[in-house]
Design an enzyme around this catalytic site. Structure first.
Site, PDB file in Angstrom:
ATOM      1  N   THR A 154      40.343  36.335  40.416  1.00 25.32           N
ATOM      2  CA  THR A 154      40.545  34.921  40.749  1.00 25.32           C
ATOM      3  C   THR A 154      41.931  34.760  41.359  1.00 25.32           C
ATOM      4  O   THR A 154      42.906  35.334  40.867  1.00 25.32           O
ATOM      5  CB  THR A 154      40.391  34.022  39.506  1.00 25.32           C
ATOM      6  OG1 THR A 154      39.078  34.217  38.981  1.00 25.32           O
ATOM      7  CG2 THR A 154      40.564  32.541  39.843  1.00 25.32           C
TER       8      THR A 154
ATOM      9  N   PHE B  18      44.919  32.223  42.258  1.00 26.39           N
ATOM     10  CA  PHE B  18      45.502  30.947  41.838  1.00 26.39           C
ATOM     11  C   PHE B  18      46.616  30.563  42.806  1.00 26.39           C
ATOM     12  O   PHE B  18      47.314  31.443  43.333  1.00 26.39           O
ATOM     13  CB  PHE B  18      46.119  31.068  40.429  1.00 26.39           C
ATOM     14  CG  PHE B  18      45.117  31.331  39.329  1.00 26.39           C
ATOM     15  CD1 PHE B  18      44.584  32.601  39.122  1.00 26.39           C
ATOM     16  CD2 PHE B  18      44.730  30.308  38.482  1.00 26.39           C
ATOM     17  CE1 PHE B  18      43.669  32.830  38.107  1.00 26.39           C
ATOM     18  CE2 PHE B  18      43.817  30.530  37.452  1.00 26.39           C
ATOM     19  CZ  PHE B  18      43.281  31.802  37.277  1.00 26.39           C
TER      20      PHE B  18
HETATM   21  O1  LIG Z   1      38.215  28.578  32.218  1.00 28.43           O
HETATM   22  C1  LIG Z   1      39.256  29.245  32.358  1.00 28.43           C
HETATM   23  O2  LIG Z   1      39.670  30.043  31.515  1.00 28.43           O
HETATM   24  C2  LIG Z   1      40.033  29.068  33.566  1.00 28.43           C
HETATM   25  O3  LIG Z   1      41.185  29.395  33.587  1.00 28.43           O
HETATM   26  C3  LIG Z   1      39.352  28.516  34.797  1.00 28.43           C
HETATM   27  C4  LIG Z   1      38.743  29.597  35.687  1.00 28.43           C
HETATM   28  C5  LIG Z   1      38.309  28.971  37.063  1.00 28.43           C
HETATM   29  O4  LIG Z   1      38.384  27.787  37.269  1.00 28.43           O
HETATM   30  O5  LIG Z   1      37.861  29.763  37.916  1.00 28.43           O
HETATM   31  C6  LIG Z   1      39.763  30.626  35.992  1.00 28.43           C
HETATM   32  C7  LIG Z   1      39.445  31.925  36.122  1.00 28.43           C
HETATM   33  C8  LIG Z   1      38.058  32.403  36.017  1.00 28.43           C
HETATM   34  O6  LIG Z   1      37.586  32.511  37.344  1.00 28.43           O
HETATM   35  C9  LIG Z   1      37.186  31.448  35.290  1.00 28.43           C
HETATM   36  C10 LIG Z   1      37.554  30.174  35.082  1.00 28.43           C
END
Ligand SMILES: O=C(O)C(=O)C[C@]1(C(=O)O)C=C[C@@H](O)C=C1
Length: 369
Positions: free
Chosen positions: A253, A255
């Site tokens: 992911t 950010f």
């Molecule tokens: O739910 C979480 O733990 C988050 O940090 C959010 C979140 C997102 O929005 O994509 C962050 C990383 C992962 O991809 C899954 C969920």
């Protein structure tokens, strides 16, 4: 590990909530003695600060005259030596908290209940930065944050890539066969789609992965598991039934790091620039827009289109009654705004774009290459 503080949602915690603004602006410490019960902590916090900020804005207009950060400042604490406060969406143990700590290893990670609250926390000087997910290698874009980038006026000052390894969590003593349902964030559920289908679990979406774990633990659920991180398992005392359940082991992911001020773009390290623009309707217009980068050998790393919300439909020029959807295009390209070729590309794009905004020019996170 950084401790999560202050922006909380439980009414009990609100009675003692204390938020200190640790950046340059001399806004006083805010203390709450009591809140109306149903009101979110954050909403109350914002409105209680509103008057303060208005006064300040009227006096010296701090927010409308941003002071650029240098790119090296991205990794430092705030100028008075206190720890940088970094907002993220979710509760303790969320991947976003891990991303905030990867971006700023010694930070104070501040949980927010919604993405919008994290944006507002930066704008209202309650925190110094926000770290928010924008795209995932399996689940795709987080559209809400694309939309919020435009609705707010924060600057992208960096990016963080985080390897996301999901676990299936349950209360101690609960076996896989006991589960009929699983809770998690929609992105996490999408990233584990194949595995969850194979196991045959029904899915329910909640605000973040760690909240799912907290809920399963708090209510001692026997038929419900959570998809979350191993650190959420530790924090909420759950058992890990299965590890690495995402559909591909390379689950990353990305950010964005957001701040009130832009950073001064450099050319020493690889930089990336994020922009958003809209175009007239017509054949080949998007092709022409993208050509301004191709002509200058600038590589694009991402393109995303989103509906233009305040003007979603446009009548066709030929007056035959047909209407087009109107779009915003978000583009990331591999160049710094300090480079002439990037400045020329944007000057060229401006000649025919109906709207153009630079969201930020920032160092590429090369840790996962
Ligand atoms: O739910 C979480 O733990 C988050 O940090 C959010 C979140 C997102 O929005 O994509 C962050 C990383 C992962 O991809 C899954 C969920």
């Amino acid at each position: 590990m950084a401790t999560a503080t202050s922006i909380v949602r439980s009414p009990a915690a609100l009675l003692s909530a204390k938020v200190t603004v640790s950046d340059h602006k001399p806004t006083p410490t805010v203390q709450f003695s009591r809140f109306p019960s149903k009101r979110s902590c954050f909403t109350a916090l914002l409105s209680s600060l509103h008057d303060n900020n208005n006064d300040d804005d009227n006096n010296n207009n701090v927010i409308s005259h941003p002071k650029p950060l240098s790119s090296s400042q991205r990794f430092n604490s705030v100028s008075n030596g206190s720890r940088l406060r970094v907002a993220y969406q979710g509760v303790r143990g969320a991947y976003s908290e891990a991303a905030a700590e990867k971006a700023y290893p010694n930070c104070e990670a501040v949980p927010c209940d919604q993405f919008d609250s994290a944006f507002q926390a930066v704008e209202k000087w309650l925190v110094d930065r926000a770290v928010l997910p924008i795209e995932n290698s399996l689940g795709g874009s987080i559209h809400r944050n694309y939309d919020l980038l435009l609705r707010h006026s924060l600057h992208i000052v960096g990016e963080v890539k985080l390897a996301v390894q999901h676990c299936l969590l349950a209360n101690h003593g609960v076996q896989l066969e006991d589960l009929s349902r699983v809770l998690s964030h929609p992105q996490a559920l999408a990233q584990c789609e194949n595995t969850l289908t194979k196991i045959g679990l029904s899915r329910e979406a909640v605000d973040d992965t760690a909240l799912a774990a907290k809920h399963v633990a708090l209510h001692k659920l026997k038929d419900t598991g959570a998809v979350a991180s191993s650190s959420a398992a530790k924090i909420y005392g759950l058992n890990i039934l299965a590890q690495d359940i995402q559909d591909d082991c390379d689950n990353v992911t990305r950010f964005l790091i957001l701040a009130r001020e832009p950073i001064i773009p450099g050319i020493q390290n690889p930089f990336k620039t994020s922009i958003v623009f809209s175009l007239e309707e017509g054949p080949g217009v998007l092709f022409k827009a993208l050509a301004v980068f191709a002509l200058r050998q600038i590589n694009l790393t991402k393109i995303e289109s989103r509906p233009l919300r305040n003007q979603p439909l446009r009548a066709a020029d030929d007056n035959n009654g047909s209407k087009y959807f109107d779009y915003l295009f978000y583009v990331d390209f591999e160049a710094s705004m300090a480079e002439e070729r990037a400045q020329n590309a944007l000057r060229h794009l401006k000649e025919f774009a109906t709207f153009l905004r630079v969201l930020g020019s920032y160092p590429v996170d090369t840790t996962m290459m």
